[in-house]
Write a protein that holds these residues in place. Structure first.
Motif, PDB file in Angstrom:
ATOM      1  N   UNK A 317       3.444   3.414   4.379  1.00  0.00           N
ATOM      2  CA  UNK A 317       2.934   3.521   3.025  1.00  0.00           C
ATOM      3  C   UNK A 317       3.911   4.308   2.164  1.00  0.00           C
ATOM      4  N   UNK A 318       4.137   3.804   0.971  1.00  0.00           N
ATOM      5  CA  UNK A 318       4.874   4.561  -0.025  1.00  0.00           C
ATOM      6  C   UNK A 318       3.881   5.491  -0.726  1.00  0.00           C
ATOM      7  N   UNK A 319       4.324   6.054  -1.823  1.00  0.00           N
ATOM      8  CA  UNK A 319       3.438   6.853  -2.653  1.00  0.00           C
ATOM      9  C   UNK A 319       3.481   6.248  -4.051  1.00  0.00           C
ATOM     10  N   UNK A 320       2.786   5.110  -4.256  1.00  0.00           N
ATOM     11  CA  UNK A 320       2.914   4.400  -5.530  1.00  0.00           C
ATOM     12  C   UNK A 320       2.459   5.203  -6.734  1.00  0.00           C
ATOM     13  N   UNK A 345      10.497   9.412  -3.649  1.00  0.00           N
ATOM     14  CA  UNK A 345       9.052   9.650  -3.714  1.00  0.00           C
ATOM     15  C   UNK A 345       8.366   9.575  -2.346  1.00  0.00           C
ATOM     16  N   UNK A 346       9.129   9.286  -1.286  1.00  0.00           N
ATOM     17  CA  UNK A 346       8.631   9.455   0.070  1.00  0.00           C
ATOM     18  C   UNK A 346       7.913   8.258   0.671  1.00  0.00           C
ATOM     19  N   UNK A 347       7.778   8.263   2.015  1.00  0.00           N
ATOM     20  CA  UNK A 347       7.062   7.224   2.762  1.00  0.00           C
ATOM     21  C   UNK A 347       6.558   7.821   4.069  1.00  0.00           C
ATOM     22  N   UNK A 348       5.462   7.256   4.593  1.00  0.00           N
ATOM     23  CA  UNK A 348       4.819   7.776   5.806  1.00  0.00           C
ATOM     24  C   UNK A 348       4.383   6.604   6.685  1.00  0.00           C
ATOM     25  N   UNK A 349       4.541   6.742   8.000  1.00  0.00           N
ATOM     26  CA  UNK A 349       3.994   5.775   8.953  1.00  0.00           C
ATOM     27  C   UNK A 349       2.539   6.148   9.235  1.00  0.00           C
ATOM     28  N   UNK A 350       1.642   5.191   9.061  1.00  0.00           N
ATOM     29  CA  UNK A 350       0.238   5.470   9.388  1.00  0.00           C
ATOM     30  C   UNK A 350      -0.263   4.478  10.419  1.00  0.00           C
ATOM     31  N   UNK A 351      -1.146   4.968  11.291  1.00  0.00           N
ATOM     32  CA  UNK A 351      -1.718   4.141  12.351  1.00  0.00           C
ATOM     33  C   UNK A 351      -3.182   4.516  12.543  1.00  0.00           C
ATOM     34  N   UNK A 352      -3.797   4.009  13.597  1.00  0.00           N
ATOM     35  CA  UNK A 352      -5.229   4.235  13.792  1.00  0.00           C
ATOM     36  C   UNK A 352      -5.563   5.712  13.956  1.00  0.00           C
ATOM     37  N   UNK A 353      -4.597   6.506  14.430  1.00  0.00           N
ATOM     38  CA  UNK A 353      -4.876   7.914  14.693  1.00  0.00           C
ATOM     39  C   UNK A 353      -4.840   8.786  13.447  1.00  0.00           C
ATOM     40  N   UNK A 354      -4.127   8.350  12.386  1.00  0.00           N
ATOM     41  CA  UNK A 354      -4.016   9.212  11.208  1.00  0.00           C
ATOM     42  C   UNK A 354      -4.436   8.546   9.902  1.00  0.00           C
ATOM     43  N   UNK A 359      -4.139  13.707   4.423  1.00  0.00           N
ATOM     44  CA  UNK A 359      -2.773  13.545   3.934  1.00  0.00           C
ATOM     45  C   UNK A 359      -2.422  12.075   3.729  1.00  0.00           C
ATOM     46  N   UNK A 360      -2.835  11.220   4.649  1.00  0.00           N
ATOM     47  CA  UNK A 360      -2.512   9.800   4.544  1.00  0.00           C
ATOM     48  C   UNK A 360      -3.384   9.122   3.521  1.00  0.00           C
ATOM     49  N   UNK A 361      -4.669   9.469   3.489  1.00  0.00           N
ATOM     50  CA  UNK A 361      -5.582   8.847   2.533  1.00  0.00           C
ATOM     51  C   UNK A 361      -5.114   9.030   1.085  1.00  0.00           C
ATOM     52  N   UNK A 362      -4.441  10.151   0.842  1.00  0.00           N
ATOM     53  CA  UNK A 362      -3.951  10.419  -0.514  1.00  0.00           C
ATOM     54  C   UNK A 362      -2.844   9.446  -0.928  1.00  0.00           C
ATOM     55  N   UNK A 363      -2.238   8.747   0.052  1.00  0.00           N
ATOM     56  CA  UNK A 363      -1.127   7.839  -0.232  1.00  0.00           C
ATOM     57  C   UNK A 363      -1.525   6.370  -0.233  1.00  0.00           C
TER      58      UNK A 363
END
Length: 366
Positions: A317-320, A345-354, A359-363
């Motif tokens: 996920x990016x941070x649109x 502006x950053x990016x994060x790997x998200x999976x079933x655990x996070x 923090x991830x929901x905000x992105x």
């Protein structure tokens, strides 16, 4: 202690009054108005509204416009292949004589004259998302964007972790295939993600004691084919690019990969690609739930649910919202003559655990 005279008190009060008045009326410091006291206006030209990503970018831009006290017009073509439509929108934006323009270019080469026109008119241009690659030197003041190459590398690393054993066991007689689904390879953001994932997955595969780089075939698109025959390869990396950037065409491209029995992983380079993989999976026997590791890029309700339910191994996920916000913030600062520079502006790997973490929901956006 010396006695404070009435004159001194009057002078202090007067000074404080002048400071307060100056703080209220001088809005140039936060970019909210021009020399005529009118609110600054910023034109934003995005790549389109085909994906929910752009809605989230728009929300971030609107929030920044409110925070900085400027007006904004956010526009974009019907989809990310409508180059001429975007060019007309950029022309219209320049004709509005805005304080600044934020641009996510679909095709810089076709916009060179328009960019020069803005530059000659003293209108600063802020690039966002993939920016304005290849623009004349000095014509783009700064960029607010994701490092798409690094973000896609992150996807490759997480997917490789799940398939490394299959790679170690691959032979020329029983090769394995890693698929990539890209809606197109012309826009800088999608092309950079495609190359970031491809380069990193090839690098990681070649770290296996079982596979050399000469035993990896890159196929599917003339731009990237490396000349290694599939018959001589232990690992095949196949890129599928549909003739049209539509849901149906991308699903067909993904189905083409799922129909190959040696497929062990598949990655979509944007929301449309990820959705196409999920829909193709349902149409071809649900291999993501058995023998294929799937990954995506961006979010959207379909991908989020697929990650949450374990259908997709994960996604980037990016941070649109931050992309849109920073595009406006950089524009305001540029208009005010402040020094600005590119912002990742950053990016994060998200999976079933996070995926449901704060923090991830905000992105994520749906």
């Amino acid at each position: 202690m010396k006695k404070i005279t009435g004159l001194v008190i009057l002078m202090i009060v007067s000074a404080l009054f002048l400071i307060a008045c100056g703080g209220e009326n001088d809005t140039s410091s936060n970019g909210s108005s021009n020399e005529n006291g009118e609110k600054l206006h910023i034109e934003v030209v995005a790549k389109g509204f085909q994906h929910q990503f752009w809605t989230a970018v728009s929300e971030g831009a609107e929030q920044a416009a409110s925070d900085f006290g400027v007006t904004m017009n956010f526009t974009g073509p019907a989809n990310e292949t409508a180059i001429q439509e975007q060019n007309q929108m950029l022309s219209n934006a320049i004709n509005q004589s805005p304080a600044a323009i934020a641009l996510a270019s679909l095709d810089t080469e076709s916009q060179i004259d328009l960019i020069s026109q803005a530059q000659n008119s003293g209108i600063p241009i802020i690039g966002f998302d993939s920016g304005v690659p290849g623009a004349p030197e000095g014509s783009i003041t700064a960029n607010a964007s994701t490092d798409n190459y690094a973000a896609a590398e992150l996807g490759a690393e997480n997917i490789f972790d799940a398939i490394s054993e299959d790679v170690d066991n691959a032979t020329t007689e029983a090769s394995v295939r890693i698929g990539i689904v890209s809606q197109e390879v012309n826009s800088m953001s999608i092309r950079t993600r495609t190359e970031g994932f491809m380069d990193r997955i090839v690098e990681l595969v070649a770290t296996s004691d079982n596979v050399s780089e000469e035993e990896i075939a890159i196929v599917g698109h003339d731009r990237y084919n490396n000349g290694v025959s599939e018959n001589d390869a232990k690992v095949v990396v196949e890129l599928q690019v549909p003739a049209q950037a539509t849901d149906a065409a991308i699903q067909v491209s993904a189905q083409t990969l799922f129909n190959k029995p040696d497929l062990i992983a598949i990655f979509g380079t944007n929301e449309l690609g990820g959705n196409g993989i999920i829909n193709a999976n349902q149409a071809t026997g649900n291999r993501l739930q058995t023998d294929v590791v799937g990954g995506g890029f961006d979010s959207g309700a379909l991908q989020i649910d697929a990650v949450r339910n374990g259908v997709l191994h994960g996604a980037i996920t990016q941070n649109p919202v931050q992309i849109g916000y920073m595009a406006i913030e950089l524009a305001v600062k540029a208009v005010n003559g402040e020094d600005v520079s590119d912002v990742d502006t950053g990016a994060v790997w998200y999976n079933a655990s996070n995926v449901d973490s704060e923090d991830v929901q905000a992105l994520l956006y749906e």
